[in-house]
Design a protein around this motif. Sequence first.
Motif, PDB file in Angstrom:
ATOM      1  N   ARG A 258       0.975  -1.098   0.005  1.00 46.95           N
ATOM      2  CA  ARG A 258      -0.024  -0.116  -0.059  1.00 46.95           C
ATOM      3  C   ARG A 258       0.960   1.223  -0.088  1.00 46.95           C
ATOM      4  O   ARG A 258       0.727   2.370  -0.904  1.00 46.95           O
ATOM      5  CB  ARG A 258      -0.893  -0.050   1.325  1.00 46.95           C
ATOM      6  N   GLU A 259       2.050   1.238   0.977  1.00 50.17           N
ATOM      7  CA  GLU A 259       2.849   2.376   0.798  1.00 50.17           C
ATOM      8  C   GLU A 259       3.662   2.626  -0.291  1.00 50.17           C
ATOM      9  O   GLU A 259       3.685   3.718  -0.801  1.00 50.17           O
ATOM     10  CB  GLU A 259       3.630   2.272   1.934  1.00 50.17           C
ATOM     11  N   VAL A 260       4.005   1.691  -1.271  1.00 51.31           N
ATOM     12  CA  VAL A 260       4.697   1.629  -2.341  1.00 51.31           C
ATOM     13  C   VAL A 260       3.636   2.115  -3.488  1.00 51.31           C
ATOM     14  O   VAL A 260       4.117   3.146  -4.257  1.00 51.31           O
ATOM     15  CB  VAL A 260       5.228   0.200  -2.752  1.00 51.31           C
ATOM     16  N   TYR A 261       2.515   1.778  -3.379  1.00 50.85           N
ATOM     17  CA  TYR A 261       1.620   2.164  -4.215  1.00 50.85           C
ATOM     18  C   TYR A 261       1.193   3.731  -4.090  1.00 50.85           C
ATOM     19  O   TYR A 261       1.330   4.559  -4.897  1.00 50.85           O
ATOM     20  CB  TYR A 261       0.345   1.736  -4.246  1.00 50.85           C
ATOM     21  N   ASN A 262       1.245   4.398  -2.718  1.00 50.72           N
ATOM     22  CA  ASN A 262       1.023   5.842  -2.445  1.00 50.72           C
ATOM     23  C   ASN A 262       2.277   6.568  -2.821  1.00 50.72           C
ATOM     24  O   ASN A 262       2.018   7.788  -3.738  1.00 50.72           O
ATOM     25  CB  ASN A 262       1.056   5.936  -1.137  1.00 50.72           C
ATOM     26  N   ILE A 263       3.581   6.066  -2.817  1.00 46.88           N
ATOM     27  CA  ILE A 263       4.683   6.645  -3.294  1.00 46.88           C
ATOM     28  C   ILE A 263       4.873   6.964  -4.659  1.00 46.88           C
ATOM     29  O   ILE A 263       5.245   7.747  -5.181  1.00 46.88           O
ATOM     30  CB  ILE A 263       6.031   5.904  -2.491  1.00 46.88           C
ATOM     31  N   LYS A 264       4.459   5.837  -5.272  1.00 46.12           N
ATOM     32  CA  LYS A 264       4.290   5.865  -6.784  1.00 46.12           C
ATOM     33  C   LYS A 264       3.488   6.811  -7.235  1.00 46.12           C
ATOM     34  O   LYS A 264       3.685   7.576  -8.123  1.00 46.12           O
ATOM     35  CB  LYS A 264       4.072   4.341  -7.228  1.00 46.12           C
TER      36      LYS A 264
END
Length: 534
Positions: A258-264
């Motif tokens: 989820r955090e990777v998605y938000n950073i991307k």
Amino acid sequence: MIFSYFTVLIWEGFSINLNRLKLLCNYKIFKTGTEFKFNNNSKILAVVGVNGSGKSIFQEVIVNVFMNIYAKVNKFKVYLDIDYEFEYSLTPTPLLYSAILNDNNTDFGYENLKEIVVKVISQGKDVFSVKIFYKDRIDSLIELKDVIDFNIFLPSSLVVYSSGENETISNELLRYRLINQDKYFNNMFNFNSSDNYKMNLEYVYNNYRSLLIISILLFDNYKVNKLKDLVEIRELLSFDLNLNLMQRSRTRVELPEREVYNIKKLLGFSSTFYHQNEDNLGDGSYKLVFKNKHKIIKDEYLDDPANLYRTLEYLENLNLLKISKSKRKKLIRENSYSIKDIHSYYSNEKKIFELIDSSILKNDKTCIKILGLSDGEYQVLLIMALLLIHGQKNTLFILDEPDTHLNPEWKSKFVSMISMIKDDYSQCIFSTHNPDVLTDMKSQDIFFFKNGKLNSVDINTFGANPNIISSKIFGKNNTISERARREYERYYHLIEAEDSIETLERVEQEILYDFGNSSERMMLLNKIYNKQRS
């Protein structure tokens, strides 16, 4: 340990509201038995007094009492113990409503819930007593007997700001914030989602301040635009950041999906991100460009700066991984130095995340960096950003001198700006030395400290002349400053001793030249005219 659960009462239309705090021990300049009673349902409170009067210690006590409750409820080690009786109210939320339903197993409509009042008693190591009741619309008092998790009856957030980076007001909050962050980073792939219901602890430390401002400048809603108009900013054009997920061991920091998605999603505003690496978060520098992309930003972040800020805050929090686990534990336990300096323990290697540069377009079409804002512009944007981003039902803001750098016009608008920006169901307690600010405050909403004691405000401050407030509350009896006052006294005695009309006329011209328009100049001129007529 005696541990019984809280007392909760309920009245319609209430925000979070501190009701009563009584100290059962000495706390710095406050003696055992000192009691503070809060005006019922005041959404904005001012704390005033001269330097050393106790106003900052009063705010510190409130923060540390909540930290004491937070630690005991979550079975954390208590590093700073205080004895107290404390009562506060909460506005109903669906989460609190569900706790009431689970406790009573009855059909109780949400619309029948008014206000929840929480009472806590803590004394020594053996007594920690908490009780909860609620009132329905016919004022029936009903006790909650089987509360499973008291965390939901704490404020949703405790947000602390200090203009002067006051260590004593922030250290315990930062300690428990670090405990939570350490717990998360040690187990972030299996993190207990129930921790999301704990009180959110926010100290507006330097590293996060520019991130708060950036987060609001990218939006175009009514509240943000009012702030932009105030500081004459058109938009945030871009900002640059560095990302470095490589650890000292040459392994990369792995993040939850989820955090990777938000950073991307955030890095997607850079023209280089997806071309470099479509699957992973690539290390390097990114220039994020937002010109003419406000509609995309609005849609991606649901027109809420808080959604964007959560990603930026998460990235900044990742820098704690640059501190070893053993050093983080030492910081948590340490009493001998300020834990406010957590970020000074980063190694000399590159941070995981760093904000490098920014470009802000002003109304006059000039471009400046975020650190190119004046101190007043930066402070007013920061205070309003934290109220907007962290504001939600049952949030308590403790702001220590948030108006220090504001110009006179902005000081006169400060209270109205807070009222416009913050959530109606949050409470804001701020300290100030500015009489201009207090002309927008009712006397009953002002805590006036003098020599460590709470004093009554014996004037009606709302709409009052700032000079009167300055005299009554801050002890400034002169309407002009010291150097001008000495000149006034010199002229006064000169006129008193002079009988020559010619000399009086010369003195009159000197006064007209030396003094600006003031009651003091008028008094000197009247004294001359009276002597000339006599």
